[in-house]
Scaffold this motif. Structure first.
Motif: not given
Length: 165
Positions: A84, A86, A93-94, A96-98, A100-101, A149, A152
């Motif tokens: 990935e 990212n 936070l980028d 964390l987005q990985v 969260n997906n 998902a 946080s």
């Protein structure tokens, strides 16, 4: 719901920065490989690797090489490692987005990447104040009823940091 676990792994010691090689292409050095091998071996009896395990790595050489060493020792099929972009040189936070997906049925997610993003992510999730050194592993358990998902700020408990010392 099973408690979800995150394993945040900073890549092992890599070649020094140089003008002859892009940062992205820097490889692990012998000492780095040995440390990664040692920490993965220490971790082996503590973890369960199965079909509910997902490994995601930055595509940078030093991160993917670290992920491959851990996967070999822990028994995770290297061909299943997802890369990935990212995660490379990423803001926490980028990363964390990985995370969260990530969807079911995964119960443990391993992230192989770089600082300062990984240390900042660990501190954000766990209200901690740590700095991951090369090849260190932060083991985080998400709060009960929190899935990947919904992970946080302040939703994780820092169980331990393996340093191989």
């Amino acid at each position: 719901m099973e408690t979800k676990s995150l394993y945040i792994v900073r890549h092992a010691k890599a070649e020094e920065h140089s003008f002859s090689k892009r940062d992205f292409n820097r490889d692990l050095i012998g000492k780095g490989r040995e440390r990664a091998h040692s920490i993965a071996t220490e971790l082996s009896p503590l973890v369960t690797i199965d079909e509910k395990t997902l490994v995601i790595s930055s595509p940078a050489n030093r991160a993917i090489q670290t992920a491959e060493i851990f996967s070999t020792i822990l028994g995770y099929p290297a061909e299943k490692i997802q890369t990935e972009i990212n995660i490379y040189e990423a803001y926490y936070l980028d990363i964390l987005q990985v995370i969260n997906n990530v969807t079911e049925p995964y119960e443990s997610v391993w992230i192989f990447g770089h600082n300062p993003g990984l240390s900042d992510l660990t501190n954000y999730l766990c209200n901690s104040d740590i700095d991951l050194l090369t090849a260190n592993v932060a083991i985080i358990e998400l709060e009960k009823d929190i899935d990947f998902a919904s992970a946080s700020g302040s939703t994780g408990n820092l169980k331990t940091i393996l340093t191989g010392k």
